[in-house]
Design an enzyme around this catalytic site. Sequence first.
Site, PDB file in Angstrom:
ATOM      1  N   CYS A 112       0.811  -1.256   0.108  1.00  0.00           N
ATOM      2  CA  CYS A 112       0.132   0.069   0.015  1.00  0.00           C
ATOM      3  C   CYS A 112       0.814   1.170  -0.054  1.00  0.00           C
ATOM      4  O   CYS A 112       1.905   1.292   0.631  1.00  0.00           O
ATOM      5  CB  CYS A 112      -0.941   0.025   1.170  1.00  0.00           C
ATOM      6  SG  CYS A 112      -2.091  -1.123   1.259  1.00  0.00           S
ATOM      7  N   ARG A 150       3.680  -0.320  -5.054  1.00  0.00           N
ATOM      8  CA  ARG A 150       3.798  -0.832  -3.896  1.00  0.00           C
ATOM      9  C   ARG A 150       2.345  -1.659  -3.552  1.00  0.00           C
ATOM     10  O   ARG A 150       2.105  -2.377  -2.772  1.00  0.00           O
ATOM     11  CB  ARG A 150       3.501   0.333  -2.548  1.00  0.00           C
ATOM     12  CG  ARG A 150       4.998   1.304  -2.424  1.00  0.00           C
ATOM     13  CD  ARG A 150       4.800   2.204  -1.527  1.00  0.00           C
ATOM     14  NE  ARG A 150       4.943   1.831  -0.217  1.00  0.00           N
ATOM     15  CZ  ARG A 150       5.981   1.491   0.414  1.00  0.00           C
ATOM     16  NH1 ARG A 150       6.896   1.757  -0.233  1.00  0.00           N
ATOM     17  NH2 ARG A 150       6.144   1.162   1.689  1.00  0.00           N
ATOM     18  N   TRP A 197      -2.939  -2.937  -1.643  1.00  0.00           N
ATOM     19  CA  TRP A 197      -2.552  -4.037  -1.799  1.00  0.00           C
ATOM     20  C   TRP A 197      -3.486  -4.818  -0.640  1.00  0.00           C
ATOM     21  O   TRP A 197      -3.294  -4.548   0.719  1.00  0.00           O
ATOM     22  CB  TRP A 197      -1.211  -4.338  -1.696  1.00  0.00           C
ATOM     23  CG  TRP A 197      -1.098  -5.839  -1.977  1.00  0.00           C
ATOM     24  CD1 TRP A 197      -0.633  -6.543  -3.007  1.00  0.00           C
ATOM     25  CD2 TRP A 197      -0.849  -6.896  -1.119  1.00  0.00           C
ATOM     26  NE1 TRP A 197      -0.376  -7.799  -2.796  1.00  0.00           N
ATOM     27  CE2 TRP A 197      -0.324  -8.150  -1.606  1.00  0.00           C
ATOM     28  CE3 TRP A 197      -0.856  -6.986   0.364  1.00  0.00           C
ATOM     29  CZ2 TRP A 197      -0.364  -9.360  -1.276  1.00  0.00           C
ATOM     30  CZ3 TRP A 197      -0.788  -8.175   0.953  1.00  0.00           C
ATOM     31  CH2 TRP A 197      -0.351  -9.374   0.362  1.00  0.00           C
ATOM     32  N   ASN A 255      -1.799   2.153   5.733  1.00  0.00           N
ATOM     33  CA  ASN A 255      -0.997   0.916   5.394  1.00  0.00           C
ATOM     34  C   ASN A 255      -0.583   0.143   6.540  1.00  0.00           C
ATOM     35  O   ASN A 255      -0.042   0.717   7.383  1.00  0.00           O
ATOM     36  CB  ASN A 255       0.499   1.590   4.663  1.00  0.00           C
ATOM     37  CG  ASN A 255       1.330   0.616   4.230  1.00  0.00           C
ATOM     38  OD1 ASN A 255       1.034  -0.510   4.203  1.00  0.00           O
ATOM     39  ND2 ASN A 255       2.565   1.218   3.602  1.00  0.00           N
ATOM     40  N   GLY A 256      -0.505  -1.134   6.467  1.00  0.00           N
ATOM     41  CA  GLY A 256      -0.263  -2.219   7.548  1.00  0.00           C
ATOM     42  C   GLY A 256      -1.465  -2.866   8.150  1.00  0.00           C
ATOM     43  O   GLY A 256      -2.627  -2.977   7.383  1.00  0.00           O
ATOM     44  N   GLU A 258      15.297 -19.528  -9.364  1.00  0.00           N
ATOM     45  CA  GLU A 258      14.993 -18.011  -9.715  1.00  0.00           C
ATOM     46  C   GLU A 258      14.226 -17.930 -10.890  1.00  0.00           C
ATOM     47  O   GLU A 258      13.188 -17.303 -11.052  1.00  0.00           O
ATOM     48  CB  GLU A 258      16.344 -17.379  -9.529  1.00  0.00           C
ATOM     49  CG  GLU A 258      16.045 -15.730 -10.502  1.00  0.00           C
ATOM     50  CD  GLU A 258      15.163 -14.819 -10.058  1.00  0.00           C
ATOM     51  OE1 GLU A 258      14.531 -15.078  -8.938  1.00  0.00           O
ATOM     52  OE2 GLU A 258      14.702 -14.026 -10.850  1.00  0.00           O
ATOM     53  N   LYS A 318      10.288 -16.617 -11.230  1.00  0.00           N
ATOM     54  CA  LYS A 318       9.905 -15.648 -12.517  1.00  0.00           C
ATOM     55  C   LYS A 318       8.848 -16.104 -13.297  1.00  0.00           C
ATOM     56  O   LYS A 318       7.917 -15.194 -13.604  1.00  0.00           O
ATOM     57  CB  LYS A 318      11.184 -15.260 -13.279  1.00  0.00           C
ATOM     58  CG  LYS A 318      11.372 -13.675 -13.631  1.00  0.00           C
ATOM     59  CD  LYS A 318      11.979 -12.738 -12.754  1.00  0.00           C
ATOM     60  CE  LYS A 318      11.451 -13.068 -11.227  1.00  0.00           C
ATOM     61  NZ  LYS A 318      12.442 -12.357 -10.523  1.00  0.00           N
ATOM     62  N   GLU A 365       5.666 -16.155 -11.539  1.00  0.00           N
ATOM     63  CA  GLU A 365       4.948 -14.931 -10.958  1.00  0.00           C
ATOM     64  C   GLU A 365       4.354 -14.006 -12.140  1.00  0.00           C
ATOM     65  O   GLU A 365       3.257 -13.261 -12.079  1.00  0.00           O
ATOM     66  CB  GLU A 365       5.885 -13.920 -10.263  1.00  0.00           C
ATOM     67  CG  GLU A 365       7.002 -13.246 -10.621  1.00  0.00           C
ATOM     68  CD  GLU A 365       7.814 -12.717  -9.318  1.00  0.00           C
ATOM     69  OE1 GLU A 365       7.208 -12.061  -8.225  1.00  0.00           O
ATOM     70  OE2 GLU A 365       8.913 -12.278  -9.743  1.00  0.00           O
ATOM     71  N   HIS A 411      14.124 -38.264  -6.633  1.00  0.00           N
ATOM     72  CA  HIS A 411      13.525 -38.564  -5.357  1.00  0.00           C
ATOM     73  C   HIS A 411      12.208 -38.093  -5.359  1.00  0.00           C
ATOM     74  O   HIS A 411      11.625 -37.627  -4.396  1.00  0.00           O
ATOM     75  CB  HIS A 411      14.598 -37.870  -4.224  1.00  0.00           C
ATOM     76  CG  HIS A 411      15.658 -38.509  -4.388  1.00  0.00           C
ATOM     77  ND1 HIS A 411      16.171 -39.820  -3.766  1.00  0.00           N
ATOM     78  CD2 HIS A 411      17.094 -37.935  -4.561  1.00  0.00           C
ATOM     79  CE1 HIS A 411      17.422 -40.032  -3.904  1.00  0.00           C
ATOM     80  NE2 HIS A 411      17.911 -38.852  -4.402  1.00  0.00           N
ATOM     81  N   LYS A 422       5.509  -4.501  -5.648  1.00  0.00           N
ATOM     82  CA  LYS A 422       7.109  -4.503  -5.549  1.00  0.00           C
ATOM     83  C   LYS A 422       7.685  -4.469  -4.268  1.00  0.00           C
ATOM     84  O   LYS A 422       8.684  -5.120  -3.917  1.00  0.00           O
ATOM     85  CB  LYS A 422       7.425  -3.027  -6.186  1.00  0.00           C
ATOM     86  CG  LYS A 422       8.965  -3.019  -6.568  1.00  0.00           C
ATOM     87  CD  LYS A 422       9.405  -4.109  -7.556  1.00  0.00           C
ATOM     88  CE  LYS A 422      10.891  -4.107  -7.828  1.00  0.00           C
ATOM     89  NZ  LYS A 422      11.354  -5.428  -8.324  1.00  0.00           N
TER      90      LYS A 422
HETATM   91  C1  AGP Z   1      10.670 -11.071  -7.351  1.00  0.00           C
HETATM   92  O1  AGP Z   1      10.667 -11.015  -8.773  1.00  0.00           O
HETATM   93  C2  AGP Z   1       9.574 -10.836  -6.449  1.00  0.00           C
HETATM   94  N1  AGP Z   1       8.698 -10.035  -7.119  1.00  0.00           N
HETATM   95  C3  AGP Z   1       9.920 -10.969  -5.037  1.00  0.00           C
HETATM   96  O2  AGP Z   1      10.196 -12.341  -4.848  1.00  0.00           O
HETATM   97  C4  AGP Z   1      11.024 -10.210  -4.218  1.00  0.00           C
HETATM   98  O3  AGP Z   1      12.254 -10.628  -4.648  1.00  0.00           O
HETATM   99  C5  AGP Z   1      10.928 -10.441  -2.880  1.00  0.00           C
HETATM  100  O4  AGP Z   1       9.742  -9.700  -2.427  1.00  0.00           O
HETATM  101  C6  AGP Z   1      12.128  -9.493  -2.072  1.00  0.00           C
HETATM  102  O5  AGP Z   1      11.931  -8.387  -2.170  1.00  0.00           O
HETATM  103  P1  AGP Z   1      13.176  -7.482  -1.833  1.00  0.00           P
HETATM  104  O6  AGP Z   1      14.470  -7.588  -2.594  1.00  0.00           O
HETATM  105  O7  AGP Z   1      12.630  -5.710  -2.356  1.00  0.00           O
HETATM  106  O8  AGP Z   1      13.400  -7.434  -0.309  1.00  0.00           O
END
Ligand code: AGP
Length: 608
Positions: free
Chosen positions: A2, A26, A78, A104-105, A482, A486, A489, A505, A603
């Site tokens: 947020c 955010r 959010w 926010n929170g 990673e 990606k 997401e 396994h 983000k």
């Molecule tokens: C990455 O593509 C993500 N959106 C997410 O996993 C991100 O890396 C994670 O929330 C950590 O964020 P930060 O690096 O700002 O701490």
Amino acid sequence: MCGIFGTIGDDAAMRTLEGLRRLEYRGYDSAGLAALFDTSDKDARVETERAVGYVSDLATKVNGRFKDSAIAIGHTRWATHGGVTEVNAHPHSSSDGLMSVVHNGIIENTSELLSEIGTSGYSMTSETDTELIVHLLHQALGDQRTPKAALEAFQSVIARLEGAWAIAVIISGMNGILIAKNGAPLVIGRSDSWVSVSSDPLPLYGSCSEVAYLDDGDIAYVSRENIDVISESAELSFAPHQGDYSPEDPGVFAHMMLKEIHDQPTAFQNAIAGRVSADGKNAMLSGFELDSNDLRNLDRINLVACGTAFFAAKLGVRYIRSLSKVPVEAYLSSEFPVESVGGKNTLTIAVTQSGETKDTLDALTRAKVAGGHISSICNVIDSTIARFTGNGAYLYAGPEYSVASTKAFTNMSAVLMLLALTLSDTNNPERARVIRGLREMPQRMSNYLHSEIDLDSIVDLLVDSKTVLFIGRGPNSHIASEAALKMMEIAYIPCIAYPGGELKHGPIALIEEGTPVIAIAPDDSHYPKMEANIRECASRGANVILLTNKETPIEDYCARVIRTPITDPFLSPFMSIMPLHLLAYRLAVRLDRNVDRPRNLAKSVTVV
Ligand code: AGP
């Protein structure tokens, strides 16, 4: 998550809308605005507008209606409490329309406070925890709408809240904004023309010449004339805020994510600049409160991180272990076992792009309470975590706007490699080779990104997949993780990543005719075993997509091949990740996803 933005000054609502646009990373499920035009009119209702969707949807609804407002607060949401609806979007207003709040929170004692509000005759119109704040304040303030009375009433309400918050309130007849912070960031900016409050300092570049950060527990009434603060910590201090706001502009690229992938050679160069000597013999990561000797003599280093940053941290652990003797491990911030690994003569380093991730901030706080040293490797300058640790190293990747992190991942890995070199014995024979590799990397990255990386036929293969399996070994097992995160997401395809050794396994059970398996197999000591994994998958009908920098007959077993340049095995992860980030991007575009703002994500994740 947020974003909160508020403005006191000319055309306050329009400036607030612009602030919200800049904070949209955010959270972006809904947005809203509240404004007052004549702050001397005690009976004027606060004007509000809310919209489901992006700030642009709100701007369309607002349609110039808030022009010439004197004071405004806004919010980009959010969702935590209640669905994504207009009714749940902030601001929330008192039933007489004389005050509005954005928040926010998470308020943790919501149920208890809700029943109290109910018995006092207030009824909730939304499913949010935020709305109760405005009812509590309305009840506490009564009719005396003066700054002094409002600040006192606000303080009494805040004292009853449990959880984390950043809150901003406007009240009719008052020419200031009430704000409070606890566990969620809030900053005040000012210039000759405006005073603003914001969830982070970024939107204030270009409009506010100085900023002050609130501390947890701070409550304030902010007006053009002065700022009344109730604080347990030191006095609010303003520092110059110079710099330009770099707008979220993909330029020649279709999306920010694509631009940020292409930013990598420059970002990498910035990460190593001044940290690697020109003669290629030395590398030093400074900025830590401990000198390199103290660092080498630590009982252990803990890296704490989430998501993509965690995979970079895992890669960093491999680099540190290869080059030094310092015991090190990476932990998911939310699972950090501080009781066993914290304490005296330990160093806990947060690895984070945003510097705002609450899980990571909490892990650091626990490490500090346990008596250990704390530090950060972070991208956003002056972010909450950078300020909390007060020491560490910046990534210098430049602003990363796309929710899917790409260049920050690369720079985290590079900076962690520099940390490994800093911890290493100067006689370590691998040092010179690795340093040379780092220096050559920006040019190699650039050459590769400018080459024809043909991914279309791979996208064809993946576009209808129910699931995609990624395998890799050694450092490239983290690249598999990673790459899978990606693709999941932004393309919304379930992706699973395993070290190749684990295939037999369990995950091999998923393989049937046509299952896509992305096998990361550069020419390194793990290659022979990766080849065995590829045969195991192919013989069960998998469509293996091989990523390699080796000419190999195993290609005959693979449905597609992604070729990467030949590199030092130690540095191959930097080459492996680029086409995989690009592949996730191209697949998401083909599936018509919102690449830069994938659903349900944000983000910076400032709630736990
Ligand atoms: C990455 O593509 C993500 N959106 C997410 O996993 C991100 O890396 C994670 O929330 C950590 O964020 P930060 O690096 O700002 O701490």
